[in-house]
Design a protein around this motif. Structure first.
Motif, PDB file in Angstrom:
ATOM      1  N   ALA A 269      -9.785 -16.249   3.447  1.00 55.43           N
ATOM      2  CA  ALA A 269     -10.949 -15.401   3.721  1.00 55.43           C
ATOM      3  C   ALA A 269     -12.244 -16.187   3.545  1.00 55.43           C
ATOM      4  O   ALA A 269     -13.169 -16.062   4.357  1.00 55.43           O
ATOM      5  CB  ALA A 269     -10.936 -14.187   2.802  1.00 55.43           C
ATOM      6  N   SER A 274      -9.886 -14.751   8.781  1.00 58.12           N
ATOM      7  CA  SER A 274      -9.537 -13.402   8.317  1.00 58.12           C
ATOM      8  C   SER A 274      -8.151 -12.974   8.794  1.00 58.12           C
ATOM      9  O   SER A 274      -7.455 -12.237   8.100  1.00 58.12           O
ATOM     10  CB  SER A 274     -10.585 -12.388   8.782  1.00 58.12           C
ATOM     11  OG  SER A 274     -10.687 -12.380  10.183  1.00 58.12           O
ATOM     12  N   ALA A 277      -5.755 -14.436   6.396  1.00 60.37           N
ATOM     13  CA  ALA A 277      -5.944 -13.770   5.109  1.00 60.37           C
ATOM     14  C   ALA A 277      -5.246 -12.409   5.093  1.00 60.37           C
ATOM     15  O   ALA A 277      -4.554 -12.064   4.125  1.00 60.37           O
ATOM     16  CB  ALA A 277      -7.433 -13.603   4.819  1.00 60.37           C
ATOM     17  N   LYS A 278      -5.409 -11.659   6.166  1.00 63.05           N
ATOM     18  CA  LYS A 278      -4.796 -10.319   6.242  1.00 63.05           C
ATOM     19  C   LYS A 278      -3.266 -10.420   6.227  1.00 63.05           C
ATOM     20  O   LYS A 278      -2.583  -9.649   5.549  1.00 63.05           O
ATOM     21  CB  LYS A 278      -5.274  -9.600   7.501  1.00 63.05           C
ATOM     22  CG  LYS A 278      -6.733  -9.175   7.439  1.00 63.05           C
ATOM     23  CD  LYS A 278      -7.194  -8.617   8.779  1.00 63.05           C
ATOM     24  CE  LYS A 278      -8.675  -8.274   8.751  1.00 63.05           C
ATOM     25  NZ  LYS A 278      -9.169  -7.825  10.078  1.00 63.05           N
ATOM     26  N   LEU A 304     -12.327  -6.899   3.017  1.00 68.92           N
ATOM     27  CA  LEU A 304     -12.411  -7.762   4.199  1.00 68.92           C
ATOM     28  C   LEU A 304     -12.814  -6.945   5.426  1.00 68.92           C
ATOM     29  O   LEU A 304     -13.691  -7.349   6.207  1.00 68.92           O
ATOM     30  CB  LEU A 304     -11.054  -8.433   4.424  1.00 68.92           C
ATOM     31  CG  LEU A 304     -11.011  -9.749   5.218  1.00 68.92           C
ATOM     32  CD1 LEU A 304     -11.852 -10.814   4.558  1.00 68.92           C
ATOM     33  CD2 LEU A 304      -9.570 -10.222   5.346  1.00 68.92           C
TER      34      LEU A 304
END
Length: 593
Positions: A269, A274, A277-278, A304
């Motif tokens: 992140a 992203s 990261a997710k 986020l």
């Protein structure tokens, strides 16, 4: 008793005299007076024949006087009278090298290496003797031979450093890995060394070599260590999906917890990946054995999403409410409640609701630290609402709650910044001048910059008209009303052109242009500062930010190098100097130390 006292005084006198003479000899040598140094060392060696410092002082003095025959005679005499001292062979070889007789020098070097066959424990001392004269090939041979003849000896670290100096990247990595294989506790030491050679560029030769070695070792002997090292490599290269694959392998073999995977999600992140990261955090939630990790993961994903959302606030609010239903509204969800209040205040514009919830939360919290966190955010929201006096009260309370914590320093800075927002520049500067000596370098730098801004723009403009307008624009930026802030700054540039505040306005506006994605307008502002104010205090900021803009957003590495170079050669005392040098060298393709 008198005899004993006499012996003690006499001994001390001799010792003191030797120490003074040794210092005198060293001073003569350092000043290039080699004949005087030689005579002093000769006298010292005569009085202390077993002292190696005095002996080698004579050798070095002879060599500086180019009396290599006398140096050789001394060394050979010492060799004949010494048992098991093969380092003297290196010294004789070096003496021949100084007289340009490389054939004889190599002969003695070989003899020193051959001595390891009979006494493998001599390997370290002999290798260090070669390193003394930068004979790295011979030093490496000595270490390798010592390890081959005695498996208890471990010279991987020494070999890795030698191979690194020689640019033998593959051999260097092999030895660092050998070091960790034998002692996993040395993993952090080796990692620091890897960082000198590994860059963000996956196509870099060192990166590819390291990856090839690790994959080969993983195939031959699937140790967790190699998965961890590959994960580290991929993180450096910002390839978080690949790092995730390796971290998952470690987790599935029961060698690490989910916290490591959550930490990887945080790194992704921060690097603005992203999507990775997710995916990483979603996996951690799915595998989580405890409610705490599920809460951490879901909170992270919602935070986020909140940062990425500009319009769909109603859906975000529903997701917060769903999490509160799942995990409750007690002190176990304090971080989540703070996130929600921050969302209400800074995103959806429901500041009154945020203030009410934070007031209520401040009454519920028990520890001083948690109370301080709540009151700090509450004060920030009150500043958003321009309720400055009330905000100042809460910031002061934070200072009293956590007197010895960094949060207290931040609260004091916020007091100064709030006073500045409300136009009380005198009180703001008083606070800022105290904070210049803050233990936090970041706060100290921010305090110094704001203090200088107030001071510089209060001398010519005693009514502080432009400064008040600038503070208003600064407040708008804090309220995330970036377009309004840019418009106010435009007015200042039109009405106060050529005044002291102009460079500050150009810089602030450039920063806001970057936030709004107007990169070419930001570029124009930075260039204008460099054109008009390249000898003033903000010149290094403008050069560094412009280099970053070219590197990160305008895809122009050549121009980025140009402005990093400006920092290196023209702003050596800048706080950006170290980063600029590192980034310049990385763009140039150097190995980074």
């Amino acid at each position: 008793m008198r005899i004993l006292l006499f012996i003690m005084v006499f001994s001390f006198g001799v010792f003191g005299s030797n120490a003074q003479s040794e210092e005198l000899a060293r001073n003569f040598f350092d000043q290039g007076e080699y004949e005087k140094a030689l005579k002093t060392y000769q006298q010292l060696a005569k009085e202390n024949p077993g002292n190696p410092v005095f002996f080698y002082g004579m050798i070095s003095s002879y060599q500086q006087l180019e009396d290599f025959d006398s140096a050789e005679d001394l060394l050979r005499e010492k060799l004949e009278n010494s048992a098991n001292n093969p380092n003297l062979l290196i010294e004789i070889g070096h003496n021949f090298e100084l007289r340009k007789d490389t054939t004889k020098a190599e002969q003695f070097y070989r003899e020193a290496l051959d001595a390891i066959d009979a006494r493998p424990n001599f390997a370290y001392g002999i290798a260090r003797g070669f390193e003394k004269y930068n004979l790295l090939d011979e030093a490496a041979d000595a270490y390798e031979k010592g390890m081959a003849l005695n498996s208890d000896q471990n010279f991987h670290l020494q070999l890795a450093r030698i191979y690194g100096e020689q640019g033998k990247i593959e051999e260097m990595f092999e030895n660092y890995l050998g070091l960790i294989e034998e002692n996993p506790n040395l993993f952090p030491v080796a990692n620091r060394e890897f960082g000198r050679y590994i860059s963000e560029d996956a196509n870099d030769e060192a990166n590819q070599t390291f990856r090839k070695i690790l994959l080969k070792k993983l195939q031959e002997d699937p140790q967790i260590l190699y998965n961890e090292m590959l994960a580290w490599l991929f993180i450096q290269q910002k390839e978080f999906d690949k790092a995730f694959a390796q971290q998952k392998a470690v987790y599935r073999r029961g060698e690490a917890g989910l916290q490591d995977i959550l930490n990887l999600g945080v790194l992704a992140a921060r690097a603005e990946d992203s999507q990775a990261a997710k995916e990483i955090v979603a996996y951690a939630i799915e595998e989580a054995p405890s409610e705490n990790i599920v809460l951490q993961g879901k909170r992270f994903l919602l935070d986020l999403e909140t940062k990425e959302t500009t319009t769909n606030f109603r859906d975000i609010e529903k997701k917060y409410q769903k999490l509160f239903e799942e995990f409750g509204l007690d002190l176990n969800t304090l971080d989540l409640q703070l996130d929600y209040a921050r969302f209400l205040a800074f995103k959806s514009g429901e500041r009154s609701q945020a203030i009410g919830q934070l007031r209520e939360l401040s009454e519920k919290t028990q520890s001083n630290f948690d109370k301080a966190r709540v009151k700090m955010l509450l004060a920030d929201v009150l500043v958003l609402e321009e309720k400055f006096n009330e905000a100042l009260i809460y910031y002061s309370q934070v200072q009293n709650l956590v007197k010895n914590d960094a949060m207290s320093q931040q609260a004091r800075f916020n007091v100064a910044k709030t006073s500045y927002f409300k136009g009380d520049f005198k009180w703001a500067k008083t606070q800022l001048d105290v904070l210049k000596s803050s233990t936090s370098q970041l706060i100290a730098n921010d305090a110094m910059e704001l203090s200088l801004l107030i001071e510089d723009n209060s001398i010519e403009d005693t009514a502080q008209v432009a400064l008040k307008e600038y503070a208003r624009a600064d407040l708008m930026a804090f309220q995330e009303k970036n377009k309004d802030a840019i418009a106010i700054l435009d007015e200042i540039l039109a009405n106060h052109k050529g005044e002291k505040i102009e460079d500050e306005v150009l810089l602030k506006q450039a920063e806001l242009y970057e936030i709004t994605g107007d990169y070419h307008k930001a570029e124009s502002n930075y260039l204008e500062i460099i054109r008009l104010y390249n000898s003033d205090i903000l010149a290094d900021n403008a050069n560094y930010y412009l280099a970053e803009l070219y590197a990160d957003h305008l895809d122009n590495p050549e121009r980025a190098m140009e402005y990093y170079e400006q920092i290196i050669f023209n702003f050596a005392d800048s706080i950006y100097f170290i980063d600029a040098r590192k980034k310049y060298r990385r763009l140039r393709g150097d190995n980074i130390e």
